[in-house]
Structure formats: C-alpha cells, structure tokens
Design an enzyme around this catalytic site. Sequence first.
Site, PDB file in Angstrom:
ATOM      1  N   TYR A  30       0.790  -1.229   0.000  1.00  0.00           N
ATOM      2  CA  TYR A  30       0.000   0.000   0.000  1.00  0.00           C
ATOM      3  C   TYR A  30       0.826   1.286   0.000  1.00  0.00           C
ATOM      4  CZ  TYR A  30      -4.568  -2.215   0.423  1.00  0.00           C
ATOM      5  OH  TYR A  30      -5.716  -2.913   0.174  1.00  0.00           O
ATOM      6  N   ASP A  39     -12.465  -9.162   3.585  1.00  0.00           N
ATOM      7  CA  ASP A  39     -13.701  -9.229   2.789  1.00  0.00           C
ATOM      8  C   ASP A  39     -14.303 -10.630   2.913  1.00  0.00           C
ATOM      9  OD1 ASP A  39     -13.597  -6.588   1.916  1.00  0.00           O
ATOM     10  OD2 ASP A  39     -14.071  -7.115  -0.160  1.00  0.00           O
ATOM     11  N   ASP A  76      -3.412 -18.415   1.273  1.00  0.00           N
ATOM     12  CA  ASP A  76      -4.346 -19.174   0.429  1.00  0.00           C
ATOM     13  C   ASP A  76      -5.080 -20.232   1.262  1.00  0.00           C
ATOM     14  OD1 ASP A  76      -1.845 -20.361   0.704  1.00  0.00           O
ATOM     15  OD2 ASP A  76      -1.788 -21.194  -1.321  1.00  0.00           O
ATOM     16  N   ASP A  79      -6.428  -6.993   3.667  1.00  0.00           N
ATOM     17  CA  ASP A  79      -7.524  -6.444   2.869  1.00  0.00           C
ATOM     18  C   ASP A  79      -8.367  -7.582   2.306  1.00  0.00           C
ATOM     19  OD1 ASP A  79      -9.040  -4.532   1.381  1.00  0.00           O
ATOM     20  OD2 ASP A  79      -7.899  -5.130  -0.400  1.00  0.00           O
ATOM     21  N   LYS A 117       2.786 -15.721   3.526  1.00  0.00           N
ATOM     22  CA  LYS A 117       3.090 -16.565   2.364  1.00  0.00           C
ATOM     23  C   LYS A 117       4.606 -16.777   2.367  1.00  0.00           C
ATOM     24  CE  LYS A 117       1.800 -18.625  -1.520  1.00  0.00           C
ATOM     25  NZ  LYS A 117       0.868 -19.773  -1.592  1.00  0.00           N
TER      26      LYS A 117
HETATM   27  C1  IPM Z   1     -10.632  -1.370   2.716  1.00  0.00           C
HETATM   28  C2  IPM Z   1     -10.742  -0.886   1.317  1.00  0.00           C
HETATM   29  C3  IPM Z   1      -9.539   0.007   1.006  1.00  0.00           C
HETATM   30  C4  IPM Z   1      -8.300  -0.843   1.212  1.00  0.00           C
HETATM   31  C5  IPM Z   1      -9.566   0.644  -0.384  1.00  0.00           C
HETATM   32  C6  IPM Z   1     -10.831   1.436  -0.605  1.00  0.00           C
HETATM   33  C7  IPM Z   1      -8.348   1.464  -0.661  1.00  0.00           C
HETATM   34  O1  IPM Z   1     -10.853  -1.934   0.427  1.00  0.00           O
HETATM   35  O2  IPM Z   1     -10.673  -0.545   3.652  1.00  0.00           O
HETATM   36  O3  IPM Z   1     -10.481  -2.581   2.919  1.00  0.00           O
HETATM   37  O4  IPM Z   1      -7.871  -1.539   0.284  1.00  0.00           O
HETATM   38  O5  IPM Z   1      -7.754  -0.801   2.306  1.00  0.00           O
HETATM   39 MN    MN Z   2     -10.914  -3.874   1.378  1.00  0.00          MN
END
Ligand code: IPM
Ligand code: MN
Length: 353
Positions: free
Chosen positions: A135, A248, A220, A244, A187
């Site tokens: 990042y 999700d 993974d 990140d 990893k």
């Molecule tokens: C999150 C989002 C951000 C990230 C994006 C919007 C830059 O996906 O907060 O997880 O990748 O950190």
């Molecule tokens: Mn994210």
Amino acid sequence: MHKIAVLPGDGTGPEVVKEGLKVLQAAAEVTGFDFETKEFDFGGDRYLATGETLPEGAVEELREYGAIYLGAIGHPDVRPGILEQGILLRLRFDLDQYINLRPVKLYPGVECPLKDKGPEDVDLVVVRENTEGLYVGSGGFTRKGTPEEIAVQESVNTRSGVERCVRYAFDYCRARDKEKKLTLCGKTNVLTYAHDLWERTFNEVAVEYPDIETDYAHVDAICMWFVKNPEWFDVVVTDNMFGDIITDLGAIIQGGMGIAAGGNINPEGTSMFEPIGGSAPKYTGKNVINPLAAIAAVQMMLETMGETGAARLVEDAMVKTLESGRIKSLSAGKMGMGTDEVGDLVARYVRER
Ligand code: IPM
Ligand code: MN
C-alpha cells in the site's frame, strides 16, 4: 468531553453515519458521557468542485480529535484511486493508524452463508497492518505504453512497522482472552524476504507472550479454512494486502458488508472507525442501505474511547435488533425496513437497555 470528527463522505456514507450518530447519542444519554462532533465534507463531491481531496491543514486539524467517524469514500464520477489514496489511505498513513482492526463476528439471528456454522463458530478478529506493504505506493513504470513496459510495485516491510503490529496483535489477543491463540497469516513459501521478516519478528515477540498459543497459516490456506473451519481462529495478524483480502472474506461469513466494521487504530493517537462496505452509489438516497455496519463502527469507537459500558450497550442493542427478526435481510434493498427505521430500532433498544 469526547471530540469526534465526522466524515460522512460519499454515496450512502452520510445516510449510515446519521444512524450511527443517532445510536451514539442514545448511548451517551443512557451512560452519561459528553461528546461533540464536527462534520468535514471530504469526499467525491468536494473533489469534483474544488480539485482537492484533503485540503491543506486537514490532517493537522483531525489530529486534534479523539476519534474520526467515517462513512464511505468512493464516487462514480471520480477515477478509482484518487479518493482512496487522497483521503482514506492518506489519513491512515498521515495519522499513523498502523492497525486495521476487523472483528469477524456472526451475531445471532444473522444468516451465515456457511453450512452448519453458527455464532459460536464465527468469532475471530483480524489485525491487519495498515501503513506498509504493497500500500505504500513504492515502484513505478518504465517504458510505459510500449510493448516492453515494466510495472513494479514493491511491498515495503520495516522491522519496526512489522513489530509494532505484531505486538499489538499479541496484546489484543491477551486482552480479548478468548482462546489466547494468535495466527500469523502470510506466504513464507514465496515471499521469502518480506514474510521471512514477518515470521522472524512474530516468533521473537512470541517468546514474551508465553500465555499465547501461536500458529501460522499461508494466506491461500486461510481462505479455505475461514470457510471450512472458522472456529479454528481467535486472532489473526497479517500484512496490509492479505489483510484487505481476508477481511472481505471475513465480512461475508459474518453476514456481509451490511454488518462489517473496522477500526483504523493509532494506539497513541487519533483512530478512525468505518463501516467497511464502501459508498454503494446505486443505493444513495433511497433509505435502503443497512446502517448496522456503521453502528458497529460506533461500538468499536466507543470501546477505543474508553466508554466500554456504552460500547456493550450498543452491541447488546444490535443483537436485540437482529434477534427481533424484523430485518429480513442484511443486504441493501432487501431489509424490509428503512435505513432510518433500523437506526431508530437500535437507538430504542439502547434506551430501553
Ligand atoms: C478497505 C478498502 C480500502 C483498502 C480501499 C478502498 C483502498 O478496500 O478498507 O479494505 O484496500 O484498504
Ligand atoms: Mn478492502
């Protein structure tokens, strides 16, 4: 007096922030703490009008606040990356919010996409490093636009940056006091420099925490196990990019973006709390977006501000709301209730405690 900077942001951000503040107000009245808010209009509309993401002096001003409450950043008319980098990532970096804390908790009454898994199985926390790795924006192009183009994007990992994150994770795991198990997600079989540093740091710091059981999982494999055996995990620590991605996945096993919140934490400074779902432009202004993730962000903010009683109250009210069966689905547009009605209900349960 708690000073809170409010950044409603783009899309449905303002709608969900409004409900979060409603619940915050209820919790403050019931438990008796004072707070004041100031709203900042950073986001896509301001950028389109002024060409500015964060105006001069904004970071310095925000530093004076105890916490930042963020709705969402992302605008359909702005090229992807500009607002994310110019606002969200810039605040994370400049305010040195080096931890991204993402609880993955399946509440009772929430439908889980995993077969035969319930609230007792899905209750883990991801500690994501939040200021380094892929990042940082290190790298570049050579021969751009030609067939010989080269694009390099480097993952930057510093010993001090990794160590402070790993230490936070150990401390958090100890304080959480669930299974006292911390899993490093990496990893190491491929990222033989970056994740070698992570692994060595993790093992060295672990010696100071003999009460914490440690484990390691490749990223993974962890994607597989979050689905198959989420109950194996207590606290997971990982780098920025992997964090990140796996959060999700974590969000969907706890019921989706409608309920997933996160904290960008600077343990020594100003932290920022947000629903992690984004600005969802197509639902803007329709009163159909789920505010529970933004309310969960308020709960995390209260905890960090030291208002633990109020935090518990908000969480209990969320559970009652979910158990009431009145919300048909956590997905936007399918709740069977308006955004404001969900906020009203949670606030009511806070007041009725
Ligand atoms: C999150 C989002 C951000 C990230 C994006 C919007 C830059 O996906 O907060 O997880 O990748 O950190
Ligand atoms: Mn994210």
